[in-house]
Enzyme design. Structure first.
Site, mmCIF file in Angstrom:
data_model
loop_
_atom_site.group_PDB
_atom_site.id
_atom_site.type_symbol
_atom_site.label_atom_id
_atom_site.label_comp_id
_atom_site.label_asym_id
_atom_site.label_seq_id
_atom_site.Cartn_x
_atom_site.Cartn_y
_atom_site.Cartn_z
ATOM 1 C CB THR A 87 -0.893 0.026 1.256
ATOM 2 O OG1 THR A 87 -1.651 -1.194 1.296
ATOM 3 C CG2 THR A 87 -1.837 1.206 1.222
ATOM 4 C CE LYS A 162 -5.140 -1.214 1.618
ATOM 5 N NZ LYS A 162 -5.470 -2.470 2.221
ATOM 6 C CE LYS A 237 1.567 2.250 4.110
ATOM 7 N NZ LYS A 237 2.163 0.998 3.677
HETATM 8 P P1 NAD Z 1 6.196 -5.765 7.160
HETATM 9 O O1 NAD Z 1 6.889 -4.608 7.778
HETATM 10 O O2 NAD Z 1 5.916 -6.988 7.972
HETATM 11 O O3 NAD Z 1 6.990 -6.252 5.852
HETATM 12 C C1 NAD Z 1 7.708 -5.397 5.000
HETATM 13 C C2 NAD Z 1 9.005 -6.098 4.669
HETATM 14 O O4 NAD Z 1 9.729 -5.308 3.723
HETATM 15 C C3 NAD Z 1 9.922 -6.257 5.896
HETATM 16 O O5 NAD Z 1 10.194 -7.630 6.124
HETATM 17 C C4 NAD Z 1 11.177 -5.475 5.520
HETATM 18 O O6 NAD Z 1 12.384 -6.070 5.993
HETATM 19 C C5 NAD Z 1 11.100 -5.514 4.008
HETATM 20 N N1 NAD Z 1 11.926 -4.482 3.387
HETATM 21 C C6 NAD Z 1 12.137 -3.208 3.801
HETATM 22 N N2 NAD Z 1 12.998 -2.590 2.974
HETATM 23 C C7 NAD Z 1 13.333 -3.513 2.016
HETATM 24 C C8 NAD Z 1 14.178 -3.478 0.895
HETATM 25 N N3 NAD Z 1 14.862 -2.364 0.566
HETATM 26 N N4 NAD Z 1 14.298 -4.594 0.130
HETATM 27 C C9 NAD Z 1 13.597 -5.707 0.438
HETATM 28 N N5 NAD Z 1 12.781 -5.801 1.505
HETATM 29 C C10 NAD Z 1 12.659 -4.707 2.273
HETATM 30 O O7 NAD Z 1 4.834 -5.183 6.562
HETATM 31 P P2 NAD Z 1 3.541 -6.007 6.076
HETATM 32 O O8 NAD Z 1 2.534 -6.043 7.192
HETATM 33 O O9 NAD Z 1 3.987 -7.259 5.412
HETATM 34 O O10 NAD Z 1 2.943 -4.984 5.002
HETATM 35 C C11 NAD Z 1 3.511 -4.862 3.711
HETATM 36 C C12 NAD Z 1 2.622 -3.920 2.909
HETATM 37 O O11 NAD Z 1 1.291 -4.446 2.853
HETATM 38 C C13 NAD Z 1 2.502 -2.511 3.490
HETATM 39 O O12 NAD Z 1 2.530 -1.583 2.442
HETATM 40 C C14 NAD Z 1 1.149 -2.542 4.189
HETATM 41 O O13 NAD Z 1 0.550 -1.263 4.259
HETATM 42 C C15 NAD Z 1 0.373 -3.463 3.289
HETATM 43 N N6 NAD Z 1 -0.748 -4.156 3.943
HETATM 44 C C16 NAD Z 1 -0.580 -4.728 5.161
HETATM 45 C C17 NAD Z 1 -1.652 -5.368 5.766
HETATM 46 C C18 NAD Z 1 -1.501 -6.009 7.115
HETATM 47 O O14 NAD Z 1 -2.513 -6.381 7.724
HETATM 48 N N7 NAD Z 1 -0.274 -6.204 7.611
HETATM 49 C C19 NAD Z 1 -2.902 -5.418 5.121
HETATM 50 C C20 NAD Z 1 -3.027 -4.860 3.849
HETATM 51 C C21 NAD Z 1 -1.940 -4.215 3.273
#
Ligand code: NAD
Length: 292
Positions: A87, A162, A237
């Site tokens: 997102t 979204k 966010k």
């Molecule tokens: P998270 O923080 O668990 O995962 C993000 C991952 O990205 C981390 O493991 C981090 O190490 C990695 N990362 C950061 N910089 C990086 C780089 N340069 N190269 C490679 N990897 C890198 O977050 P999440 O909960 O998995 O969410 C991911 C996305 O999904 C976000 O944009 C969030 O808004 C969206 N989202 C999350 C949810 C939820 O319930 N968690 C629901 C819908 C959407």
């Protein structure tokens, strides 16, 4: 298909695992992540995407997406598709799409709804922006990771869908919580109010599927001490992204703006961080009319 998967966090890891379990060849990279079942770990983003037909990113925000895109676009094979499921703000999504097109790649912005449970179960909803061809290529992967994929329009349309959805959700949850908090002060039983609202014109997903009152309605984070679920800071966010988008196109979104202000106070100066976004109910119930 050969798939490169960048960002193996709470959402990305189960999504990548489901793709591998379905028989795809998945190479993954995340500087922080542990191994994911069936996914071949790469030492860097460029290595993960080499030779891939589709590259999926699942990252925290637009800035990180742009920096990862700058690394992977030159390393991708011509004609491959970059599909971002994070997102992020609409402008970043469009910027990355333009860079991919300039490099001879296809692209989609395809954020998800459904949370960590949906990612694990393969029941996410994808909302995608990009060309018909790119959508048709990635659709079989959406069907593995999710239960529904809507092609919303051109680049940026997935992110726009979204944040519009989540702006409705944020405002509706606040409205639902304030109604149940008012009912409590009026000595109206919460179960009775649920019985009325869930079958009346005030009904919404926030009441019917995710009721913020413990012991009322289907099981929800309220029944688990308001542990997330969908954390208040993630709601914040998405609300901020909605306001950023609204500002960029001069759209009047007063309810979205107020919901953003309420979740900002809740997360930044109160006890909302780490709690489910429906914990707006005990917050409101504890306050009087002029609490500010
Ligand atoms: P998270 O923080 O668990 O995962 C993000 C991952 O990205 C981390 O493991 C981090 O190490 C990695 N990362 C950061 N910089 C990086 C780089 N340069 N190269 C490679 N990897 C890198 O977050 P999440 O909960 O998995 O969410 C991911 C996305 O999904 C976000 O944009 C969030 O808004 C969206 N989202 C999350 C949810 C939820 O319930 N968690 C629901 C819908 C959407």
């Amino acid at each position: 298909m050969k798939i490169g998967f960048i960002g193996l966090g709470n959402m990305g890891a189960p999504m990548a695992r489901n793709l591998a379990a379905a028989g795809h060849e998945v190479s993954g990279f995340d500087p922080a992540a542990a191994d994911v079942d069936g996914v071949t770990p790469a030492t860097g983003a460029a290595e993960a995407v080499a030779g891939a037909d589709v590259v999926i990113t699942m990252l925290p925000n637009g800035q990180i997406l742009k920096s990862v895109a700058a690394q992977v676009i030159p390393a991708m094979k011509p004609g491959a598709i970059l599909c971002d499921c994070s997102t992020v703000d609409v402008d970043s999504a469009r910027e990355v799409a333009a860079q991919a097109a300039a490099a001879g790649l296809g692209s989609l912005d395809a954020p998800v709804s459904g949370g960590i449970g949906g990612a694990a179960a393969g029941t996410l909803t994808f909302m995608a922006g990009g060309s018909d061809d790119a959508f048709a290529t990635v659709r079989p992967l959406f069907e593995i990771m999710g239960q529904k994929a809507v092609h919303c329009g051109e680049a940026g349309a997935g992110q726009a869908a979204k944040i519009c959805n989540n702006m409705i959700l944020g405002a509706t949850m606040v409205a639902t919580c304030e109604a149940f908090a008012l009912a409590q002060k009026l000595d109206l039983d919460a179960q009775k109010l649920f019985d009325v609202v869930s079958t009346s014109s005030g009904s919404s997903w926030s009441t019917n599927a995710y009721c913020p009152v413990p012991g009322v309605g289907p099981k929800s984070p309220a029944d688990n001490g308001y542990r997330p679920g969908f954390a208040a800071e993630l709601m914040l966010k998405d609300l901020r992204l909605s306001q950023q988008a609204a500002t960029s196109v001069d759209a009047d979104t007063p309810m979205g703006q107020l919901a953003t202000e309420l979740y900002t106070s809740f997360v930044e100066t109160e006890d909302g961080r780490g709690r489910d976004f429906s914990a707006m109910l005990p917050r409101l119930a504890a306050r009087g009319r002029n609490a500010g």
